[in-house]
Each structure stands twice: as structure tokens, then as C-alpha cells.
Design a protein around this motif. Structure first.
Motif, PDB file in Angstrom:
ATOM      1  N   VAL A   1      22.362 124.287  17.235  1.00 48.53           N
ATOM      2  CA  VAL A   1      22.138 122.955  17.799  1.00 48.53           C
ATOM      3  C   VAL A   1      21.444 123.126  19.141  1.00 48.53           C
ATOM      4  CG1 VAL A   1      23.206 120.791  18.527  1.00 48.53           C
ATOM      5  CG2 VAL A   1      24.197 122.110  16.638  1.00 48.53           C
ATOM      6  N   GLN A   2      20.240 122.584  19.252  1.00 45.72           N
ATOM      7  CA  GLN A   2      19.475 122.653  20.498  1.00 45.72           C
ATOM      8  C   GLN A   2      19.422 121.268  21.116  1.00 45.72           C
ATOM      9  OE1 GLN A   2      15.865 124.904  20.219  1.00 45.72           O
ATOM     10  NE2 GLN A   2      14.926 123.908  21.981  1.00 45.72           N
TER      11      GLN A   2
ATOM     12  N   ALA B   1      15.450 121.943  31.083  1.00 45.34           N
ATOM     13  CA  ALA B   1      15.771 123.114  30.278  1.00 45.34           C
ATOM     14  C   ALA B   1      16.584 122.718  29.049  1.00 45.34           C
ATOM     15  CB  ALA B   1      16.543 124.140  31.119  1.00 45.34           C
ATOM     16  N   ALA B   2      16.251 123.295  27.905  1.00 45.04           N
ATOM     17  CA  ALA B   2      16.986 123.063  26.666  1.00 45.04           C
ATOM     18  C   ALA B   2      18.071 124.124  26.521  1.00 45.04           C
ATOM     19  CB  ALA B   2      16.057 123.088  25.468  1.00 45.04           C
TER      20      ALA B   2
ATOM     21  N   LEU C   1      29.059 119.107  22.603  1.00 48.67           N
ATOM     22  CA  LEU C   1      28.126 119.563  23.634  1.00 48.67           C
ATOM     23  C   LEU C   1      28.736 119.283  24.999  1.00 48.67           C
ATOM     24  CD1 LEU C   1      24.781 118.255  22.104  1.00 48.67           C
ATOM     25  CD2 LEU C   1      26.017 120.387  21.636  1.00 48.67           C
ATOM     26  N   GLN C   2      28.823 120.308  25.834  1.00 48.75           N
ATOM     27  CA  GLN C   2      29.461 120.205  27.146  1.00 48.75           C
ATOM     28  C   GLN C   2      28.426 120.361  28.255  1.00 48.75           C
ATOM     29  OE1 GLN C   2      32.641 119.524  27.399  1.00 48.75           O
ATOM     30  NE2 GLN C   2      33.566 120.127  25.443  1.00 48.75           N
ATOM     31  N   GLY C   3      28.828 120.012  29.468  1.00 48.37           N
ATOM     32  CA  GLY C   3      27.991 120.220  30.646  1.00 48.37           C
ATOM     33  C   GLY C   3      26.786 119.311  30.720  1.00 48.37           C
ATOM     34  N   LEU C   4      26.882 118.105  30.167  1.00 51.44           N
ATOM     35  CA  LEU C   4      25.771 117.168  30.176  1.00 51.44           C
ATOM     36  C   LEU C   4      25.749 116.365  31.471  1.00 51.44           C
ATOM     37  CD1 LEU C   4      26.036 115.880  26.493  1.00 51.44           C
ATOM     38  CD2 LEU C   4      24.869 117.901  27.366  1.00 51.44           C
TER      39      LEU C   4
ATOM     40  N   ALA D   1      19.498 110.490  28.542  1.00 47.95           N
ATOM     41  CA  ALA D   1      19.119 110.525  27.122  1.00 47.95           C
ATOM     42  C   ALA D   1      18.751 111.957  26.742  1.00 47.95           C
ATOM     43  CB  ALA D   1      17.953 109.583  26.857  1.00 47.95           C
ATOM     44  N   TYR D   2      19.298 112.443  25.645  1.00 44.73           N
ATOM     45  CA  TYR D   2      19.057 113.801  25.169  1.00 44.73           C
ATOM     46  C   TYR D   2      18.443 113.767  23.774  1.00 44.73           C
ATOM     47  CZ  TYR D   2      21.893 115.859  28.901  1.00 44.73           C
ATOM     48  OH  TYR D   2      22.368 116.261  30.117  1.00 44.73           O
ATOM     49  N   LEU D   3      17.603 114.771  23.488  1.00 46.77           N
ATOM     50  CA  LEU D   3      17.119 115.017  22.131  1.00 46.77           C
ATOM     51  C   LEU D   3      17.953 116.157  21.554  1.00 46.77           C
ATOM     52  CD1 LEU D   3      15.087 114.514  19.845  1.00 46.77           C
ATOM     53  CD2 LEU D   3      13.660 116.288  20.865  1.00 46.77           C
TER      54      LEU D   3
END
Length: 445
Positions: A366-367, A375-376, A390-393, A398-400
């Protein structure tokens, strides 16, 4: 006599500069070519999304210097059948084209993007249909990310004609497939952005479109699995310099090929290349009159095709021993649906549904990265699991998110979706300690 000598030298220098300017000719900086907008107008797009996309395309085209003899634009809708809202040369100003875009109605129906691309090739971009030869051609496809029919083959045929393809996806769709459909490099020609944030890419995309339509643009045509043709407008003359062409496989910087051409050359065909490979091409004009900047282009050759059968019964030759025929492998299909849940300011949960009847994946990765750039990051998920957190957001971002399934054959299949984290709680103000009251008596036990 000395002042007259100095004056003569000055006049000679000015004449030489004027002559060199005449050799250069007028600056070839005005955009020229055919620009087509392909707008997803099917029922898979909500009325709200269509209105926002329509507004975005109108803002994109309004400042363009449209002219029926230089830069032309057209608009085609994707639905059950392609529909031309306006064709090349119909509007001679950006404002007129913008008014036509804003007045267009949603066509509804199925999302037959592949059919619309084939229509664009035959009816708009083909010279037999009246397209202008030798001018840049650009396609801007605005989509919600899905299609009811295959997109890859007809899109490749357009790119083989030399069409530069920009794709704007409103946050859904298969990231790998859209990357392959866009012109290379994908990071310049593919944009994933929320429908409410399309204004973020407006200026960058417009600049990229104009750059692709400059007359001095280096472009590739006649792309096959083993070669392609590079073409460019005349930048030099036979007695004003020469060109140096360089071709480098993107994955092998040390395997460069070079070719020197005279100043009156305007094309060169590279052959003997590897199939399904990215190549970085550079055109370096070496002028003895003025300085010209090198031009760069990345081109991907087409996948190889199976060769003819040798020694078959119909050829009359002796049979050739063959290996046992392997049974066809199960279909390798990636995730069919991505679900975003448990969204927190700094985390969210991603789940996906593996395709039914497909070969089991060896695992998933998962990217994810911010849509506005940054940075991805990548998270590995073992086989048998179809979710991760997913942590540390960052809050309010908005994320892809792209989920990729890896298979034993080495192939990968991916699906992308947009996810948003909510805004975090505002920090409470710290209480201010009260100052002691003067004159107050202290109590002691």
C-alpha cells in the motif's frame, strides 16, 4: 582617421548582428497545434462532479491564444457513444471556447472511453479527416478514473501518431493503468486531484499544454516495439550548424547511443530497440550563430508481439520438438474495490476486496502520499490480509492511496483511491494562573 575607423567597425558589427538575427528568423515561440479535451460525461459522474469539471476545463481554455490558423481546440464527450461538442477551428478565441464548454450538457450513458479514443483518432487527429500534418497534437482526458471498455490499445494508437496525452483523474481509478495511458514521464502528464481542488493544478497544467504545443517541440511518432521516429521543426540550416541526437535507456544510463545529423535535418528513426522499454532522447542543436537549448523527451516502445510459427505442419517442414504446453494460469486481477474507514486526524484504515476467481496474490503493498505533493510512504501487507491502518498522517489532508497486488509471475495489479483525514481538534488554551491578591492574610495550620 581613427574616429572614422572606430565608426566603421561599429557599423560592421551592427550589420553582422543584424545578419545573424535575419538568419535566425522570427522566434518560434507561439503555440501551434490541435488540442482536444476528452470529458467524461457518462452516468458514472455525478451532476455536481460534472459541473466542477466543466468549470475547470473552461478556466483551462479561456486564456489560451486560440486561432483557427495556429492553435485550435475541440471538446469530445465520453458516453455510450462519443459526442463532439465543438470541433477544431470552430472557435477562434479562448473566451468563445470557454462559453461553449460551460454551455455543454452531460451526455450520461455508459463510460465507453476506448470508443471515444478510437473516434478521436479516426475523426479528429487523422490527416484523412482533415487534421493538419506536422503540428503538435495534445489530448487532455478528464475522468473519474473508470471505463467500461479497454483504454490501453486505442490510447497507444494515438500516442503512436505523436499525440501528447495528459490525464486528470479526480481521485479514483487504477494508478498503474492511468500511468501507462499518459505520456511519459507520468509524473508530468498524470494528475490525481479531488474534484473540489482542481484549481490547484490549473496553472501548471496550462503551462505544460503550451510547452507541448511550441513549434520547437521534439516529439516521437511511428512507435513500434523495436523503434520510433523522432521529429522536430527546422531550428538550424545546413550551413549554420549540426544536431547531436542521444538515446539512453532509462534503466541503463551507460548504454547511450549518439548520432550526428546536418543542420537541415528534421527527423531521425531509431531502430533495434528493446520492446516495452523507456528511452530518454535528447536533441542538441550545435549552432555557430546563436545558442539553442537542448530538448528532451521520454519515449516508451510498444510491448513485443509473438513471432510466426516455425516448422508447423502447414509449412511442410519437419516437426520441431517442443516443450509440454502449460495450462493457462488463473487470471491475475488486483483489488476490485477500496474502502476507507475509521478516518482520524493522523490515521485511517484501508480495506480492499480481492477479485473473485483470481489467482491468489503473494502479498500487497500500500503506497500513500499527499495529493498536493510530498514524500510517498509504503506499507507491506502479507497474503491473506486485505486491510491495514495507515499511521503518521497529517490532519486535514487529502491522500492518494494505491493498493498493489503482487503475483508469482512477477506481474502486479493496482487500484487507487483518494482518502482525506479530518481536521484535528484545536488545542485548548492553557489556563493563566491568577496573581496572588495583595494584602491577603495567609492562613497557617
Amino acid at each position: 582617421m581613427l574616429p572614422w575607423t572606430a565608426l566603421g567597425l561599429a557599423l560592421s558589427l551592427r550589420l553582422a548582428l543584424a545578419r545573424s538575427g535575419a538568419e535566425r528568423g522570427p522566434p518560434a515561440s507561439a503555440p501551434r497545434g490541435d488540442l482536444m479535451f476528452l470529458l467524461d460525461s457518462s452516468a458514472s459522474v455525478s451532476h455536481y462532479e460534472f459541473s466542477r469539471v466543466r468549470e475547470f476545463v473552461g478556466q483551462l481554455v479561456a486564456p489560451l491564444p486560440l486561432d483557427t490558423g495556429a492553435l485550435r481546440a475541440s471538446l469530445v464527450h465520453v458516453g455510450s457513444r462519443p459526442y463532439t461538442e465543438f470541433s477544431f477551428g470552430q472557435h477562434s478565441s479562448g473566451k468563445a471556447a470557454q462559453d461553449a464548454v460551460l454551455a455543454s450538457a452531460q451526455r450520461m450513458g455508459d463510460t465507453h472511453t476506448g470508443l471515444a479514443l478510437a473516434y478521436a483518432k479516426e475523426q479528429l487527429f487523422a490527416e484523412a479527416a482533415g487534421a493538419r500534418p506536422g503540428v503538435p497534437k495534445v489530448l487532455v482526458w478528464v475522468t473519474d478514473g473508470g471505463s467500461s471498455d479497454p483504454v490501453g490499445p486505442p490510447m497507444q494508437e494515438l500516442k503512436d501518431l505523436g499525440v501528447t496525452v495528459f490525464i486528470v483523474s479526480t481521485g479514483r481509478g487504477n494508478f498503474l493503468e492511468l500511468s501507462a495511458a499518459a505520456s511519459a514521464p507520468a509524473e508530468k502528464h498524470l494528475h490525481f486531484v479531488d474534484v473540489d481542488d482542481l484549481h490547484i493544478i490549473l496553472q501548471e497544467l496550462r503551462g505544460s499544454i503550451l510547452d507541448a504545443m511550441r513549434p520547437q517541440q521534439l516529439h516521437a511518432t511511428e512507435i513500434t516495439s523495436s523503434g520510433f521516429r523522432l521529429a522536430w521543426p527546422p531550428l538550424l540550416t545546413a550551413d549554420a550548424g549540426y544536431y547531436v541526437l542521444e538515446l539512453v535507456p532509462s534503466a541503463q544510463p551507460g548504454a547511450a547511443r549518439r548520432q550526428q545529423l546536418p543542420g537541415n535535418a528534421t527527423d531521425w528513426t531509431w531502430a533495434g530497440l528493446d520492446p516495452d522499454t523507456d528511452y530518454d532522447a535528447a536533441l542538441v542543436p550545435e549552432s555557430n550563430v546563436h545558442l539553442l537549448r537542448p530538448q528532451h523527451l521520454r519515449v516508451r516502445t510498444r510491448p513485443g508481439e509473438a513471432g510466426p510459427r516455425v516448422g508447423g505442419p502447414e509449412s511442410g517442414a519437419a516437426p520441431v520438438p517442443t516443450q509440454p504446453v502449460a495450462l493457462p494460469a488463473p487470471e491475475e486481477a488486483g483489488p476490485e474495490r477500496i474502502v476507507i474507514s475509521h478516518a482520524r486526524p493522523r490515521s485511517l484504515r484501508v480495506s480492499w476486496a480481492p477479485a473473485l476467481g483470481a489467482a491468489a496474490a503473494l502479498g500487497y503493498h500500500v503506497q500513500f502520499g499527499p495529493l498536493e505533493g510530498g514524500a510517498a510512504q509504503r506499507v507491506e501487507v502479507p497474503a491473506g490480509r486485505n486491510c491495514t491502518t495507515l499511521q503518521g498522517l497529517a490532519p486535514g489532508t487529502a491522500y492518494l492511496v494505491t493498493v498493489t497486488a503482487a503475483f508469482r509471475s512477477g506481474r502486479e495489479s493496482a487500484l487507487s483511491a483518494k482518502a482525506c483525514t479530518p481536521d484535528g481538534p484545536r488545542p485548548r488554551p492553557r489556563p493563566v494562573p491568577r496573581a496572588p491578591t495583595l494584602g491577603a492574610a495567609s492562613r497557617e495550620p
